[in-house]
Design an enzyme around this catalytic site. Structure first.
Site, mmCIF file in Angstrom:
data_model
loop_
_atom_site.group_PDB
_atom_site.id
_atom_site.type_symbol
_atom_site.label_atom_id
_atom_site.label_comp_id
_atom_site.label_asym_id
_atom_site.label_seq_id
_atom_site.Cartn_x
_atom_site.Cartn_y
_atom_site.Cartn_z
ATOM 1 N N GLY A 211 -15.511 15.564 2.605
ATOM 2 C CA GLY A 211 -15.068 16.843 2.046
ATOM 3 C C GLY A 211 -13.751 16.636 1.334
ATOM 4 N N GLU A 215 -13.019 12.728 5.764
ATOM 5 C CA GLU A 215 -14.381 12.365 6.187
ATOM 6 C C GLU A 215 -14.721 12.915 7.563
ATOM 7 O OE1 GLU A 215 -13.836 8.180 6.270
ATOM 8 O OE2 GLU A 215 -14.208 7.930 4.116
ATOM 9 N N ASP A 330 -13.437 31.163 4.675
ATOM 10 C CA ASP A 330 -14.254 30.195 3.935
ATOM 11 C C ASP A 330 -15.643 30.093 4.571
ATOM 12 O OD1 ASP A 330 -14.895 28.391 1.949
ATOM 13 O OD2 ASP A 330 -14.018 26.666 2.962
#
Ligand SMILES: *[C@@H]1O[C@H](CO)[C@@H](O)[C@H](O)[C@H]1NC(C)=O
Length: 500
Positions: A211, A215, A330
């Protein structure tokens, strides 16, 4: 000196310590060189000595006030037996001292040099004891001042390293540890020194994701799988923030990813920042829906559990062991994991904000637009969201939850029909949409994902469709709450005879 005057002058001393904003500290960071290896802070001076794999390293630094969290046992001020000895202090250049790393064995008993008479022994004992009293008194005043100054209401259990053996007995598995935790009532995390020990004995196995932060790996610890999110050192703030949110008191919930440990391994040249959590082999809801379609029962399970997790996150629990309201900011199918039993666990809390209800403030200054553009609520896209009002963030989460429900419902294979997996707005925006792309579709044209007519013929899909519409209102305040959605779906699961 008269006792009262002494107390008074100590008080004055303590108060003046607390009032001085700029504290000077010794500093070993390369970027302190220009200032003659010192730094200035509104927080604390920190000195630490670490021994990692036989290499000793000493660090002196300034810790800003806003990083002295959690209150009472700031992350940056904790020691770990055998690895790290850290000391935070609050007077100019107080971190000039040289610390030794305590060996893992018990403290050596006090020994006196031979030939000391009783007077010397008495003096040797009384001197330090008196000093200790003065220091403790001072520390107490400072602490109380500190507490008042910040108005922190969360009580955190003070760590006692002597309890480590309770957690880390040789034969304990992770499940035992987590069980101990959930029954000890000590909030939402292993004590930090235990977290370090766990993190440092994990064996990484394979990379399972990447991302913007770094990791994700699968690791093994005492025969169990764990997920390890490794942040690049540039992402230190994200690591810190996520660890901080996960350790919010009372956060633990079956539908929120179970946090195990945070660790910063400093090997002298770079820092490895780890966040260790439960491992779920199905991976994210996004991966799951790409691979499998779901039955009505499967759909309800996923939807209801996601709503339960979000409702718990959003909910404020009052009391000393209370929990602040938290907004995710998010939420999306890639940030929700699927557990073996087919329920969801909400993950990736790095952008979350917490609500301080007593002062009605948000715990960090929220920047305008964070999160994933595709899932941004209309008020976030056109920047009309009222960021002073915590509920605005919860409403934006609900909008995103509605989109996740649409992704799930499309994969429901009732009556032999089901659609292929798609991201929300797949047919309306390009694959990596800009804010402008999204704003045109969501705000200007007021479009939403399509709810097919055939969903009306199945009660469960009809209810899901109705919930989605009520999550997608342009007016955030008109949307459903997570608790309302949870109740509606719980009712549906009874009607549809779903075994949860
Ligand atoms: C800490 O800073 C003070 C003031 O600059 C200096 O005199 C002292 O030597 C420093 N101590 C260490 C251990 O670097």
């Amino acid at each position: 000196m008269d006792k009262h005057r002494m107390v008074l002058s100590l008080l004055v001393l303590a108060a003046s310590f607390g009032l001085y904003d700029a504290l000077l500290c010794n500093c070993t960071n390369a970027d302190c060189e220009k200032q003659g290896y010192q730094c200035q802070t509104d927080g604390a001076c920190m000195a630490s000595t670490s021994v990692i794999e036989g290499v000793e390293q000493r660090v002196r630094a300034c810790i800003p006030r806003d990083q002295l969290v959690p209150p009472g046992q700031p992350f940056y001020c904790l020691s770990a037996e055998g690895y790290l000895n850290t000391h935070c202090c609050y007077s100019d250049y107080c971190n000039s001292m040289d610390l030794q790393v305590h060996p893992v064995t018990a403290w050596p008993p006090l020994s006196y040099t031979e030939g000391w008479g009783p007077v010397e022994v008495a003096a040797a004992v009384a001197g330090p004891v008196f000093l200790l009293c003065v220091v403790l008194l001072l520390a107490r005043f400072l602490f109380q001042h500190h507490q008042r100054a910040y108005g922190h209401r969360h009580r955190l259990d003070v760590e006692d390293p002597s309890t480590e053996h309770l957690y880390l007995a040789k034969d304990k598995t992770l499940q035992d540890l987590i069980y101990d935790l959930s029954t000890s009532g000590s909030g939402s995390g292993l004590p930090l020194f235990v977290q370090r020990t766990v993190a440092r004995t994990i064996v990484l196995q394979e990379i399972i994701g990447k991302g913007r932060f770094g990791e994700v790996w699968r690791g093994r610890w005492r025969g169990g799988d764990v997920a390890v999110k490794i942040f690049s050192s540039r992402e230190e703030r994200s690591w810190f923030r996520e660890a901080e949110i996960y350790q919010t008191i009372m956060l633990r919930h079956e539908n929120i990813l179970g946090f195990i440990a945070a660790d910063n391994k400093d090997n002298g040249t770079w820092t490895q920042l780890w966040l260790v959590s439960d491992y779920h082999e199905y991976g994210s809801l996004f991966d799951f829906l790409n691979r499998y379609s779901v039955t009505i029962e499967g759909m309800i399970k996923l939807a209801l559990s996601a709503a339960s997790g979000l409702a718990h996150l959003h909910m404020e629990i009052l009391g000393t062991q209370g929990k602040p309201g938290i907004a995710h900011r998010d939420l999306k199918s890639k940030n929700i994991l699927v557990k073996k039993n087919g329920t969801c666990a909400i993950a990736d809390l790095g952008l979350a904000v917490r609500h301080e209800s007593i002062t009605d403030t948000i715990d960090i200054a929220p920047n305008q637009r964070v999160g994933t553009k595709r899932y941004m609520a209309p008020e976030v896209l056109d920047e009309t969201i009222n960021m002073r009002h915590f509920d605005s963030f919860k409403c934006a989460d609900i909008y995103a939850l509605g989109l996740v429900y649409w992704e799930i419902a499309r994969r429901c294979n009732e009556g032999g029909i089901h659609e292929e997996y798609q991201l929300p707005y797949y047919d309306l925006v390009p694959s990596d949409p800009s804010i402008e792309d999204m704003r045109k579709v969501v705000c200007d044209q007021r479009l939403r994902p399509n709810i097919p007519n055939w969903w009306q013929s199945y009660e469960a899909l009809r209810v899901m469709g109705k919930i989605m519409r009520e999550c997608w209102y342009a007016n955030g305040a008109a949307r459903l709450t997570a608790l309302r959605i949870k109740k509606t779906l719980a009712q549906l699961s009874i009607e549809e005879d779903v075994k949860i």
